[in-house]
Scaffold this active site. Sequence first.
Site, mmCIF file in Angstrom:
data_model
loop_
_atom_site.group_PDB
_atom_site.id
_atom_site.type_symbol
_atom_site.label_atom_id
_atom_site.label_comp_id
_atom_site.label_asym_id
_atom_site.label_seq_id
_atom_site.Cartn_x
_atom_site.Cartn_y
_atom_site.Cartn_z
ATOM 1 C CG ASP A 185 -1.805 -1.409 1.529
ATOM 2 O OD1 ASP A 185 -2.131 -1.772 -0.148
ATOM 3 O OD2 ASP A 185 -2.075 -1.664 2.534
ATOM 4 C CE LYS A 225 2.107 -2.513 -4.417
ATOM 5 N NZ LYS A 225 1.854 -1.882 -2.797
ATOM 6 N N GLY A 242 -4.514 -3.743 -3.935
ATOM 7 C CA GLY A 242 -6.094 -3.205 -3.648
ATOM 8 C C GLY A 242 -4.786 -2.438 -3.998
ATOM 9 C CD GLN A 245 0.580 -9.510 -2.258
ATOM 10 O OE1 GLN A 245 2.058 -9.752 -3.453
ATOM 11 N NE2 GLN A 245 0.162 -8.039 -3.200
HETATM 12 P P1 GDP Z 1 -0.741 0.067 -3.193
HETATM 13 O O1 GDP Z 1 -1.347 -0.905 -3.531
HETATM 14 O O2 GDP Z 1 0.510 0.348 -3.415
HETATM 15 O O3 GDP Z 1 -1.219 0.730 -4.666
HETATM 16 O O4 GDP Z 1 -1.170 1.747 -2.608
HETATM 17 P P2 GDP Z 1 -2.495 1.156 -2.126
HETATM 18 O O5 GDP Z 1 -4.187 1.499 -3.290
HETATM 19 O O6 GDP Z 1 -3.383 0.464 -1.470
HETATM 20 O O7 GDP Z 1 -3.099 2.723 -1.025
HETATM 21 C C1 GDP Z 1 -2.488 3.801 -1.464
HETATM 22 C C2 GDP Z 1 -3.313 5.088 -0.761
HETATM 23 O O8 GDP Z 1 -2.794 6.154 -1.011
HETATM 24 C C3 GDP Z 1 -4.431 5.484 -1.958
HETATM 25 O O9 GDP Z 1 -6.247 4.974 -1.609
HETATM 26 C C4 GDP Z 1 -4.537 6.013 -3.046
HETATM 27 O O10 GDP Z 1 -5.224 6.668 -4.016
HETATM 28 C C5 GDP Z 1 -3.824 6.737 -2.166
HETATM 29 N N1 GDP Z 1 -2.054 7.989 -2.444
HETATM 30 C C6 GDP Z 1 -1.344 7.816 -2.931
HETATM 31 N N2 GDP Z 1 -0.733 9.063 -3.492
HETATM 32 C C7 GDP Z 1 -0.903 9.460 -2.607
HETATM 33 C C8 GDP Z 1 -0.308 10.469 -2.010
HETATM 34 O O11 GDP Z 1 0.698 10.872 -2.376
HETATM 35 N N3 GDP Z 1 -1.000 11.478 -1.153
HETATM 36 C C9 GDP Z 1 -2.328 10.896 -0.840
HETATM 37 N N4 GDP Z 1 -2.594 11.951 0.418
HETATM 38 N N5 GDP Z 1 -2.650 9.691 -0.991
HETATM 39 C C10 GDP Z 1 -2.181 8.776 -1.958
HETATM 40 P P1 IMO Z 2 -0.816 -3.781 -2.005
HETATM 41 O O1 IMO Z 2 -0.079 -4.944 -3.889
HETATM 42 C C1 IMO Z 2 -0.835 -5.026 1.918
HETATM 43 C C2 IMO Z 2 -0.952 -8.540 3.635
HETATM 44 C C3 IMO Z 2 -1.813 -9.146 4.355
HETATM 45 C C4 IMO Z 2 -1.487 -10.477 5.392
HETATM 46 C C5 IMO Z 2 -0.380 -11.420 4.987
HETATM 47 C C6 IMO Z 2 -0.471 -12.384 3.873
HETATM 48 O O2 IMO Z 2 -1.927 -3.585 -2.452
HETATM 49 O O3 IMO Z 2 0.166 -3.499 -1.438
HETATM 50 P P2 IMO Z 2 -1.950 -12.547 2.224
HETATM 51 O O4 IMO Z 2 -3.495 -12.692 1.085
HETATM 52 O O5 IMO Z 2 -1.640 -12.186 0.890
HETATM 53 O O6 IMO Z 2 -1.644 -14.050 1.716
HETATM 54 O O7 IMO Z 2 -2.179 -12.474 3.288
HETATM 55 O O8 IMO Z 2 0.532 -9.596 3.589
HETATM 56 N N1 IMO Z 2 -1.296 -7.815 1.916
HETATM 57 C C7 IMO Z 2 -0.770 -7.257 1.808
HETATM 58 N N2 IMO Z 2 -0.982 -6.376 2.684
HETATM 59 N N3 IMO Z 2 -0.692 -4.237 0.710
HETATM 60 C C8 IMO Z 2 -1.073 -5.881 0.276
HETATM 61 O O9 IMO Z 2 -0.862 -5.396 -1.246
HETATM 62 C C9 IMO Z 2 -1.449 -7.110 0.912
HETATM 63 N N4 IMO Z 2 -1.639 -7.967 0.907
HETATM 64 C C10 IMO Z 2 -1.496 -8.972 1.300
HETATM 65 O O10 IMO Z 2 -3.030 -8.135 5.044
HETATM 66 O O11 IMO Z 2 -1.468 -9.539 6.970
HETATM 67 MG MG MG Z 3 -3.585 -2.087 -1.898
#
Ligand code: GDP
Ligand code: IMO
Ligand code: MG
Length: 422
Positions: free
Chosen positions: A13, A16, A40, A221
């Site tokens: 998260d 990416k 996600g 991840q």
């Molecule tokens: P990912 O899994 O690495 O693609 O990250 P996620 O989408 O799960 O989580 C990142 C969250 O931060 C999302 O809600 C994005 O819309 C938000 N986001 C990404 N870059 C920024 C930023 O620079 N500032 C803020 N406030 N939100 C951001």
């Molecule tokens: P993105 O791509 C954050 C975490 C789960 C759990 C552990 C193992 O959005 O960054 P799993 O279901 O993979 O066997 O769970 O890994 N986890 C993540 N945490 N971002 C993710 O993906 C994750 N994918 C798995 O919460 O702790």
């Molecule tokens: Mg994510």
Amino acid sequence: MGVTAVVGLQWGDEGKGKVVDILSQRADVAVRCQGGANAGHTVVVKGRRFILHLVPSAILTDGILCVIGDGVVVDLDVLDREIEELGRAGFPVDGRLVVSTRAHVVLPVHKELELLQERSRGDARLDTTGRGIGPCYSDKHARLGIRVGDILEPAALGGRVTGLFRAYAAFGRGGLKSSIEANLAYLELHTGLVKRLAGDTGSLLRQSLSQEKKVILEGSQGFMLDVDHGTYPFVTSSNTGVHGLATGSGLAPARIDRVVGVVKAYVTRVGAGPLPTAMEEPVHSEIRQKGGEYGATTGRPRRCGWLDLAVLRYACALNGVTSIAVTKLDTLSGLSPIKVCEAYDLKGTRLDRFPARTEVLEECEPVYSLHEGWDTLEGISRTQDLPQAALAYVERIGEAASAEVELLSTGPGREDVLRLGS
Ligand code: GDP
Ligand code: IMO
Ligand code: MG
């Protein structure tokens, strides 16, 4: 540059999805290489928010070919739904998405097994995403799995699923509710989808490179969730770093020219496992709220911690990171001082390497430095207009990473980004 890998350097998260969306403006092909619908990835385009679980984030950019590669474990239900939602939102995937015949399929039985495994762990449960990831990868490595290409061979498919259940029975897993018939019916239900999308993606990618196309490998991840190098056993079941992206795409590792490490300005973790720099209250709740730190896949609240340079140095070294994208710097605005973990102290000794054992990591005490904060980053679109303290914070990240900070994200939107460096 031919191939750019995008890797999360913390516990997932990091942003990416957003970084891939930005980089894909100058690419031809984008690839998901490992993981599955546990990911996600959020992309915000013109105020519209998209959360992608399996389809590469680059699907929102016109003209890019999207690939779900060899190393992904595919949840066909999620994929079907995602494709439908994208189509309804005006982003039809037809002709733009190919799924590897080598990719493994997450079966209904994998989700049941995951539930049973988590239950059996009791207090030591991992808090997985419930997407069947672990059991699917287990079957893959035990050479029992069902691959996307198998669905195209209906005459042999029944035998494969029967073989899988025979192995389960031999392991004493006869009491599963899930049946051969139900899993087979699930696969047959998705035959049409697979027929439309399946292909030899590795060969396609190698061909793309020979045509001088630009390829982005989208990591999912974060590196601290890597099954070999992360905080085992509190990890996912794939190699989340650059190694996993090479094998999961079907490209030779040496073809990767550039590794962009994505670093959130602080750290978050969803699910169980150590987080050495966990923030204290009330800062913790404030950052969670301000940063919207709730899982994009499961909606679970994420734990928040201070930026951890011990993690960053370790992740950069193992991934050969060539540049950094810093995200969510805006979330720290208004906070002062800001703590940064410089290293770990273990019983009075400063560690010079990242501990392999979770039990040791739990005993480590972060050694913090204090950084001056800044008021706001709103309206700033040029590096020279950044508050000095914000610039110093970003420079500290680049220094610890021994890499140039290439992108600085200051908001969720595609336009909220500063391009730094040369
Ligand atoms: P990912 O899994 O690495 O693609 O990250 P996620 O989408 O799960 O989580 C990142 C969250 O931060 C999302 O809600 C994005 O819309 C938000 N986001 C990404 N870059 C920024 C930023 O620079 N500032 C803020 N406030 N939100 C951001
Ligand atoms: P993105 O791509 C954050 C975490 C789960 C759990 C552990 C193992 O959005 O960054 P799993 O279901 O993979 O066997 O769970 O890994 N986890 C993540 N945490 N971002 C993710 O993906 C994750 N994918 C798995 O919460 O702790
Ligand atoms: Mg994510």
